[in-house]
Design a protein around this motif. Sequence first.
Motif, PDB file in Angstrom:
ATOM      1  N   ILE A 173       7.380  11.543  -1.164  1.00  0.00           N
ATOM      2  CA  ILE A 173       7.275  10.166  -0.683  1.00  0.00           C
ATOM      3  C   ILE A 173       5.892   9.975  -0.064  1.00  0.00           C
ATOM      4  O   ILE A 173       5.424  10.802   0.723  1.00  0.00           O
ATOM      5  N   GLU A 174       5.236   8.871  -0.420  1.00  0.00           N
ATOM      6  CA  GLU A 174       3.950   8.543   0.183  1.00  0.00           C
ATOM      7  C   GLU A 174       4.080   7.268   0.991  1.00  0.00           C
ATOM      8  O   GLU A 174       4.675   6.284   0.534  1.00  0.00           O
ATOM      9  N   SER A 175       3.530   7.285   2.184  1.00  0.00           N
ATOM     10  CA  SER A 175       3.618   6.130   3.077  1.00  0.00           C
ATOM     11  C   SER A 175       2.332   6.014   3.880  1.00  0.00           C
ATOM     12  O   SER A 175       1.614   6.998   4.082  1.00  0.00           O
ATOM     13  N   ILE A 198       3.983   1.120   5.916  1.00  0.00           N
ATOM     14  CA  ILE A 198       4.044   0.669   4.528  1.00  0.00           C
ATOM     15  C   ILE A 198       4.823   1.719   3.739  1.00  0.00           C
ATOM     16  O   ILE A 198       4.375   2.859   3.585  1.00  0.00           O
ATOM     17  N   LEU A 199       5.995   1.320   3.243  1.00  0.00           N
ATOM     18  CA  LEU A 199       6.867   2.240   2.524  1.00  0.00           C
ATOM     19  C   LEU A 199       7.652   1.449   1.487  1.00  0.00           C
ATOM     20  O   LEU A 199       8.315   0.465   1.816  1.00  0.00           O
ATOM     21  N   ALA A 200       7.556   1.840   0.223  1.00  0.00           N
ATOM     22  CA  ALA A 200       8.264   1.155  -0.855  1.00  0.00           C
ATOM     23  C   ALA A 200       9.766   1.202  -0.594  1.00  0.00           C
ATOM     24  O   ALA A 200      10.303   2.207  -0.118  1.00  0.00           O
ATOM     25  N   SER A 201      10.463   0.105  -0.918  1.00  0.00           N
ATOM     26  CA  SER A 201      11.898   0.015  -0.633  1.00  0.00           C
ATOM     27  C   SER A 201      12.676   1.117  -1.343  1.00  0.00           C
ATOM     28  O   SER A 201      13.633   1.671  -0.783  1.00  0.00           O
ATOM     29  N   GLU A 202      12.260   1.455  -2.595  1.00  0.00           N
ATOM     30  CA  GLU A 202      12.979   2.515  -3.305  1.00  0.00           C
ATOM     31  C   GLU A 202      12.759   3.874  -2.645  1.00  0.00           C
ATOM     32  O   GLU A 202      13.656   4.733  -2.652  1.00  0.00           O
ATOM     33  N   ASP A 203      11.573   4.068  -2.040  1.00  0.00           N
ATOM     34  CA  ASP A 203      11.318   5.316  -1.324  1.00  0.00           C
ATOM     35  C   ASP A 203      12.128   5.381  -0.041  1.00  0.00           C
ATOM     36  O   ASP A 203      12.623   6.445   0.344  1.00  0.00           O
ATOM     37  N   ARG A 204      12.276   4.237   0.640  1.00  0.00           N
ATOM     38  CA  ARG A 204      13.109   4.223   1.848  1.00  0.00           C
ATOM     39  C   ARG A 204      14.557   4.549   1.486  1.00  0.00           C
ATOM     40  O   ARG A 204      15.249   5.270   2.219  1.00  0.00           O
TER      41      ARG A 204
END
Length: 229
Positions: A173-175, A198-204
């Motif tokens: 995961i990259e944030s 900043i974190l993509a919803s699918e990564d969350r």
Amino acid sequence: MQQLEDFFSQVKDQKAVRVTLPLSNSVPKERIHCIFGAATPPAFFLFFQEGVLPSTLDAGKSCLVTVDLGGQAKSVTANITAVPDEQTLQLEAVQVISHEQARNYFRVDAHTPIIATPVNPLKNVAEQDSWHLEGETIDLSGSGVLCVFSQPLEQGKKVRINLTLPTGLMHTIESIGHVVRCEKIEEAMYHVGFHFDILASEDRDKIMASCFELQRKHLRMKVQVKNSL
């Protein structure tokens, strides 16, 4: 002393905790899940699954015990006073360390690699902010992560976070996040808390799925340790 009294009044017998143990043959310490055993404060016990307690344990050095108390991570430094058997440590708490955490999401103990690097490294190599920190996580949630690094980071600093999830397919995961706290625990050991900005919803979603899986694993571990005692 009051902080220790408050800590022991909140930690229930047979609660799953995590301990960072000093080893005689290695500078890095080993982090292990175990079960808290109540005694007369500041004394307490830690119970381990069979074969988990390292044979290279350095009982002459202090260790760090971390527990989740209602969404807040608290740790105590403790001295090992006895090793009754291969699955048990007797300890005496010395000091409480409190970690204020964001409570938007529940957190779980999670031990996995994490890397922090600059958000916007400059193209000019001569001027580039080229720092690179590799560490391990202590706990994880959908809003942030608490981890251990050998060097400090300034509070409020923006960073790029690369995190390998500890379950399933081990997704990376990259944030983009920032440092919410940095606390020196001992020489070359800093607890650093990051908030995910900043974190993509699918990564969350992947992080939360990993947290649920870890929570189930910790509950199973607690039952196994209790049954083996």
